[in-house]
Design an enzyme around this catalytic site. Sequence first.
Site, PDB file in Angstrom:
ATOM      1  CB  SER A   1      75.915   5.956 126.743  1.00 41.80           C
ATOM      2  OG  SER A   1      74.737   5.626 126.037  1.00 41.80           O
TER       3      SER A   1
ATOM      4  NE  ARG B   1      84.403   2.221 125.261  1.00 41.63           N
ATOM      5  CZ  ARG B   1      84.810   1.044 124.778  1.00 41.63           C
ATOM      6  NH1 ARG B   1      85.125   0.928 123.498  1.00 41.63           N
ATOM      7  NH2 ARG B   1      84.881  -0.008 125.563  1.00 41.63           N
TER       8      ARG B   1
ATOM      9  CB  THR C   1      71.796   1.104 129.149  1.00 42.61           C
ATOM     10  OG1 THR C   1      72.723   2.050 128.604  1.00 42.61           O
ATOM     11  CG2 THR C   1      71.958   1.063 130.655  1.00 42.61           C
TER      12      THR C   1
ATOM     13  CB  CYS D   1      94.736   6.591 123.850  1.00 45.65           C
ATOM     14  SG  CYS D   1      93.626   5.204 123.612  1.00 45.65           S
TER      15      CYS D   1
ATOM     16  CB  CYS E   1      87.355   5.404 120.981  1.00 46.70           C
ATOM     17  SG  CYS E   1      88.481   5.382 119.560  1.00 46.70           S
TER      18      CYS E   1
ATOM     19  CB  CYS F   1      93.438   2.207 116.495  1.00 43.34           C
ATOM     20  SG  CYS F   1      93.619   1.908 118.269  1.00 43.34           S
TER      21      CYS F   1
END
Length: 552
Positions: A55, A305, A341, A521, A524, A527
């Site tokens: 984050s 992410r 959060t 990978c 995130c 895709c």
Amino acid sequence: MSDRESMPYDVVIVGAGPAGLSAAIRLKQIAAYHEADISVCVLEKGSEVGAHILSGAVIDPQSLDELLPDWRTDGCPLAEVPVTQNLHWVLTKTGRKTLPHLWTPPFLHNKGTYTGSLGNLCRWLAGKAEELGVEIFPGFAAAEILFNDDGSVKGVATGDMGVARDGTRKGDYQPGLELHAKYTFFSEGCRGHLSKELMRIFDLRRECDPQVYGLGVKELWDIDPALHEPGKVIHTQGWPLSEHGANGGGWIYHQAGGQVSIGFVTWLNYTNPYVSPFQEMQKWKTHPQVAALLKGGKRVSYGARAISDGGLQSIPKLVFPGGALIGDSAGFLNVPRIKGTHTAMKSGMLAAEAAVDAILKQRSGDELTAYPEAFETSWVKKELSIVRNVVPLVKKFGDLLGSGLAGITMWAEYLGLKMPFTLHHHPDHETLWRKDLVRKIDYPKPDGVLTFDRLSSVFLSNTNHEEDQPVHLTLKDPDVPVEYDLPMYDEPAQRYCPAGVYEIVGEETGDPKFVINAQNCVHCKTCDIKDPTQNINWVVPEGGGGPNYPNM
């Protein structure tokens, strides 16, 4: 018959993020108050708590104050850097304008917030949970939902370990473990693969908008101490995405230890299949204001992410027989505040309170209706309601007019004048235009000093997967990438993935093949979200695989 062992708990929580850990802590706190013994287990697919947490982060401590009031004096790493300055830049290619504070509602000013590593906050929360008796199992990925005979959720099973790519069992094979619970909380973060399956099975989205997303690409930099201003927070919008009619923006957070967290979010509703969110982030760093800050500095970490941007109208039904969705699995992010959060933590706390009440009253396995009822009257619902039209307005009318209209609606809602409408979302995977209808984007080559390529970036994320294991990026139809996506969109997976997982090889010889480099990978989920035919399905790899973020 299954050869898996099973373990019973009162509550099993999938994911050791802020929502899952807050739920675990609250469960134990309330149980202690009632002098009850409630067993709680948290599964975490990362190699350790925090390994997969990414984050910005600027954090509103409201939920932390409710959960652990003494956190500021109890060793919590978040307490190190309170926010001292808050700026919002509107960028052009070479210049910027600073948006006056008076133009924005007070809740956007970051007063009383803190900036730091969300991963380190989760590590601290995990310690607090364990002190209360919560069992936390890192390196164990929940791979399967288990059901009772009546269709209610019974728990989850972890993935088998030691399975070869061809599906055979290797010498170190170990079967997964079944965890049975009276209630199972799914706190997988954005686009969790089990949460997605639960939404399908229980039709949890039948009364809400589709979820929409952004992709955040983040770097940590050690910068010149003379340029470091602890607690200074900057958000940007405009260039470079404005060149493509796309939306999103950047952040610059001056954090502890002489570091800045910088990052860039691209909303995944963009239309040009040649847009590369990773390269947009690299391009953003070349802006004179950003480049000057990073001059002489060193990039020390990288990650990416997806985030859930849909807000209030995209929150699904939160409960189903035997369990609940909490945190970003449901999507509680407040996009204008760029904060989720505190809302994620509160959702976990609300679910925990409902579960303890049900367990004490021996109502195990039913729907925890008290959780969504509590959400309806909570400050989370009020906060998300105020900003519910912001994302749709910016998407519909663009950065300039859309932001202006969004500002008006936020002021009106903040002052108590509720807008008599709620605008709606459309799925991100439906927005791409054909490649022949757009301009191809020529991104500059990386210089290795300020800008970088994807593979060297993935190296900094400490990403690792056992090479000989089943590919966790699965295709519903293996022919679609070459036969449909390539001629229609020039296979956009080559560009929207921030880790170089997907590529087309052999095109120059007339024999194109779609290659999946699953070892790269970073989890995130882009895709799974942006693929135009929804042909890519992300499932969990072997536990412990993926990135290992030390301080993100």
